[in-house]
Design an enzyme around this catalytic site. Structure first.
Site, PDB file in Angstrom:
ATOM      1  CG  ASP A   1     125.364 -16.040  12.501  1.00  0.00           C
ATOM      2  OD1 ASP A   1     125.526 -16.945  13.331  1.00  0.00           O
ATOM      3  OD2 ASP A   1     126.103 -15.881  11.519  1.00  0.00           O
TER       4      ASP A   1
ATOM      5  CG  HIS B   1     127.503 -17.336   5.701  1.00  0.00           C
ATOM      6  ND1 HIS B   1     128.622 -18.076   5.371  1.00  0.00           N
ATOM      7  CD2 HIS B   1     127.190 -17.680   6.983  1.00  0.00           C
ATOM      8  CE1 HIS B   1     128.966 -18.829   6.411  1.00  0.00           C
ATOM      9  NE2 HIS B   1     128.127 -18.608   7.386  1.00  0.00           N
TER      10      HIS B   1
END
Length: 431
Positions: free
Chosen positions: A364, A307
């Site tokens: 995600d 991330h």
């Protein structure tokens, strides 16, 4: 003694104030930089620029910390509140009283229907229209039906506008899906909770009501909660940018949808499923993919790992992993893509190449798997993200408009074009 930063330019020394946040974050205040020095700062992408002071969300990417209004994100897993309660917390800055939450929930129920005239707007979109385009257009269209909510001068007016948006976005989202499939619209059910009502409008038929599994409802509720706000990301900053011109709440949030639509922002969970589809069609094994991801010069990328903000791990991913495991165990789905995803997760978590670089499965990765398991179509993934993020956008808009020091956003630039030159008539131009 107040801390100062020193800046030396062209032989002159300037003192700049230092701002310290409640968590010890420090920022150099350059609001007077241009007027005092004639210089501006240059920061493409604003990665080192604080655009505002905010009390909504705190992130420490180095330590994997995320808090809504001071409450650690992990507590929203153990206590499992309703998404509506979290929305209230984020928007109004505190946990609601029982009667306040009940009153707000009643508003959501009352405003779940959309105006009958608004339904005809769906007929104007081609059947292939991207749901995010429809969502943005329809949120903007809401302002045509509620012009009385342009000026939100009282708490009651603002709460009314926020309730309409949060309630109607799920109806618009469900209807955009139904319209793309040529299916009849299913009206919202007044007895169902927020997430259950959305699933009902998505998947019920007039002759066959969708049977809502509590595990699916809880999973969707958690996905929405974990996406509710994430500090000054692209879409939140867009909402603030548009809202700084005093654009109304509907227009500002419609702009947020457009920003989230970009594949570098809201399309990450879609990219996870697209990657899994490519792996399946290409007959690659998960072991092949892990090997290719580690090879220098190989264009293959494992989507959903690592991330930009979280350098170690995404705290939301740990929560979603547990919910994902429970959801898949309950639904007992046979899906080769989900099998590939789980094997990739297993291999990456055991591989020092990924763990030492902090390339853990992120929010995600798990949200993409979960929404596929819930039968949410791929082109609706970013719409789901928008539904979850809406309370954050509303909170950001409110915070900015409540600040008496707020002004219209107008970034500067460093001009890199031609110097002054004369206009050349067409017949004399030589190239």
């Amino acid at each position: 003694m107040e801390e100062k930063a020193k800046l030396i330019m062209e032989g002159r020394e300037y003192e700049l104030p230092v701002i310290t946040g409640t968590e010890g974050e420090k920022a150099i205040d350059i609001t007077q930089l241009r007027s005092r020095t004639g210089y501006i700062s240059y920061d493409p992408g604003f990665a080192n620029t604080g655009s505002c002071k905010s009390a909504i969300t705190y992130i420490d990417g180095e330590k994997g910390v995320l808090r809504y209004r001071g409450i650690p994100i992990e507590q929203f897993d153990t206590k499992i509140p309703n998404f509506v309660e979290v929305a209230w917390l984020i928007i109004f800055g505190r946990l609601p009283k029982k009667e306040e939450l009940q009153h707000f929930s009643e508003k959501l129920t009352r405003h779940a229907h959309i105006h009958e005239a608004l339904k005809y707007h769906f007929e104007g979109f081609p059947i292939t229209a991207p749901p995010m385009a429809i969502l943005s257009a329809m949120i903007n269209a809401l302002s045509c039906f509620y012009p009385e909510l342009f000026e939100l001068e009282t708490h009651e007016q603002f709460e009314e506008a926020a309730a309409r948006l949060i309630s109607k976005i799920r109806t618009i989202a469900a209807y955009s899906y139904r319209s793309s499939k040529g299916l009849p619209f299913i009206p919202p059910h007044p007895k169902l909770r927020y997430c259950a009502n959305f699933l009902h409008m998505m998947f019920s038929m007039p002759y066959d009501l969708y049977e809502i599994d509590p595990v699916v409802e809880d999973a969707l509720n958690l996905v929405f909660i974990l996406h509710a706000d994430h500090e000054q990301n692209c879409s939140a900053s867009t909402v603030r940018m548009v809202g700084s011109s005093r654009a109304n709440l509907f227009a500002s949030c419609a702009a947020g949808v457009c920003a989230l639509w970009g594949p570098l922002h809201g399309g990450a969970n879609t990219a996870v499923i697209e990657m899994l589809e490519q792996i399946h069609k290409g007959n690659y094994t998960p072991e092949d993919c892990v090997r290719m991801a580690k090879e220098k010069g190989n264009p293959f990328r494992l989507m959903g790992f690592g991330h930009r903000v979280y350098k170690y791990f995404d705290p939301r991913s740990r929560i979603l992993k547990k919910a994902c495991d429970k959801l898949l165990a309950t639904l007992k789905i046979k899906d080769p893509l989900l099998d590939i995803a789980l094997k990739l997760e297993e291999l990456a978590l055991k591989d020092s190449y990924f763990t030492e670089k902090g390339l853990y499965p992120n929010v995600d990765f798990y949200s993409g798997i979960m929404m596929r398991a819930m039968r949410i179509p791929l082109n609706m993934f970013t719409v789901m993200f928008s539904m979850g993020r809406l309370p954050g956008w509303i909170a950001q808009w409110k915070e900015m408009n409540d600040d008496p020091r707020s002004k219209i956003w107008r970034p500067r630039q460093v001009y890199a074009g031609e110097k002054e030159r004369d206009y050349i008539p067409m017949e004399k131009r030589q190239y």
